[in-house]
Design a protein around this motif. Structure first.
Motif, PDB file in Angstrom:
ATOM      1  N   TYR A 228     -34.823 -46.101  20.506  1.00 23.66           N
ATOM      2  CA  TYR A 228     -35.062 -46.887  21.518  1.00 23.66           C
ATOM      3  C   TYR A 228     -34.673 -46.314  22.976  1.00 23.66           C
ATOM      4  N   THR A 229     -33.629 -45.546  22.818  1.00 22.40           N
ATOM      5  CA  THR A 229     -32.902 -44.876  24.152  1.00 22.40           C
ATOM      6  C   THR A 229     -34.145 -43.657  24.471  1.00 22.40           C
ATOM      7  N   ALA A 230     -34.770 -43.094  23.586  1.00 22.44           N
ATOM      8  CA  ALA A 230     -35.730 -42.068  23.880  1.00 22.44           C
ATOM      9  C   ALA A 230     -36.965 -42.931  24.553  1.00 22.44           C
ATOM     10  N   ALA A 231     -37.293 -43.975  24.166  1.00 23.26           N
ATOM     11  CA  ALA A 231     -38.270 -44.632  24.518  1.00 23.26           C
ATOM     12  C   ALA A 231     -38.138 -45.121  25.978  1.00 23.26           C
TER      13      ALA A 231
ATOM     14  N   ALA B 238     -30.959 -38.733  24.432  1.00 25.60           N
ATOM     15  CA  ALA B 238     -30.888 -39.921  23.815  1.00 25.60           C
ATOM     16  C   ALA B 238     -29.819 -39.898  22.574  1.00 25.60           C
ATOM     17  N   ASP B 239     -29.841 -38.906  21.653  1.00 25.84           N
ATOM     18  CA  ASP B 239     -29.304 -38.496  20.548  1.00 25.84           C
ATOM     19  C   ASP B 239     -27.616 -38.714  20.869  1.00 25.84           C
ATOM     20  N   TYR B 240     -27.300 -38.354  22.224  1.00 27.00           N
ATOM     21  CA  TYR B 240     -25.998 -38.414  22.587  1.00 27.00           C
ATOM     22  C   TYR B 240     -25.377 -39.652  23.169  1.00 27.00           C
TER      23      TYR B 240
ATOM     24  N   LEU C 248     -26.172 -40.922  34.543  1.00 27.72           N
ATOM     25  CA  LEU C 248     -26.848 -39.666  34.852  1.00 27.72           C
ATOM     26  C   LEU C 248     -28.439 -39.193  34.138  1.00 27.72           C
ATOM     27  N   ALA C 249     -28.425 -39.869  32.866  1.00 22.69           N
ATOM     28  CA  ALA C 249     -29.586 -39.506  32.120  1.00 22.69           C
ATOM     29  C   ALA C 249     -30.680 -40.253  32.741  1.00 22.69           C
ATOM     30  N   PHE C 250     -30.516 -41.518  33.456  1.00 18.37           N
ATOM     31  CA  PHE C 250     -31.660 -42.185  34.052  1.00 18.37           C
ATOM     32  C   PHE C 250     -31.824 -41.604  35.566  1.00 18.37           C
TER      33      PHE C 250
ATOM     34  N   LEU D 210     -28.251 -33.372  30.670  1.00 18.34           N
ATOM     35  CA  LEU D 210     -28.282 -32.287  29.482  1.00 18.34           C
ATOM     36  C   LEU D 210     -27.158 -31.233  29.892  1.00 18.34           C
ATOM     37  N   PHE D 211     -26.909 -30.791  30.876  1.00 18.92           N
ATOM     38  CA  PHE D 211     -25.959 -29.835  31.313  1.00 18.92           C
ATOM     39  C   PHE D 211     -24.483 -30.378  30.901  1.00 18.92           C
TER      40      PHE D 211
END
Length: 197
Positions: free
Chosen positions: A32-35, A132-134, A151-153, A160-161
């Protein structure tokens, strides 16, 4: 399009049978997060969900079985993986995605293959699955989780960093072995995000 969503349903059912309940819950969270990240960054949501559903497909196997599959199919095992065979779930998972689940999209395969260590210059899907895994909703323990989720969005490379940095700090604190690829990935994104070597 219809065929794609039915294959996602099939994979989801297969994962429910293959994984223990806690791992299956995590897997749904990653899918779901990956989507959601795919929506945000204009990537194919079906591919992101497929990679998310399959990223841990070899996680609930025994270490012996993972090592056996690697030996049987000539999958390279480095010294760190030999000592810590649980790390092989990404390599074995990418193999199973192709052979058992009939996935032939190289981007999806690479996202599964690289979701634990990352690699320098990842594709958008590889980054999406790694992040997403994290950050999936079931994760509670990781440091800076709130900051990384925001930050991911807004800046996927920066997220990632930060994950790579926190992972290396954690592994150093617990005297865990670090796969050299994690360090290489960190160095690459450090230069990209901060502009320093």
């Amino acid at each position: 399009m219809e065929a794609k969503s039915s294959s996602i349903k099939k994979i989801r059912k297969a994962m429910e049978k293959t994984l223990d309940p806690k791992r299956f819950e995590h897997t749904l969270g990653v899918a779901y997060t990956a989507a959601a990240l795919a929506m945000r960054y204009g990537y194919d949501m079906q591919k992101a969900q497929t990679a998310g559903l399959l990223h841990d497909c070899a996680k609930c196997m025994s270490n012996e079985k993972r090592l056996h599959i690697c030996r049987k199919h000539n999958i390279t095992v480095n010294e760190i993986e030999r000592r810590n065979p649980f790390l092989l779930h990404a390599k074995v998972g990418s193999y199973l995605a192709m052979r058992k689940y009939n996935i032939h999209d190289s981007d999806v395969i690479n996202a599964i293959l690289n979701h634990t260590t990352g690699r320098p210059d990842m594709s958008l899907l590889e980054k999406i699955v790694y992040v997403a895994d994290y950050i999936e909703p079931g994760r509670k323990q990781a440091p800076n989780l709130g900051e990384i989720r925001r930050l991911a969005f807004t800046d996927l490379d920066a997220a990632l960093f930060k994950i790579l940095n926190d992972t290396l700090v954690y592994l150093n604190q617990v005297d865990g072995e670090t796969d050299p690829m994690t360090q290489k990935t960190y160095d690459f994104y450090k230069a990209k995000v901060t502009g320093t070597k």
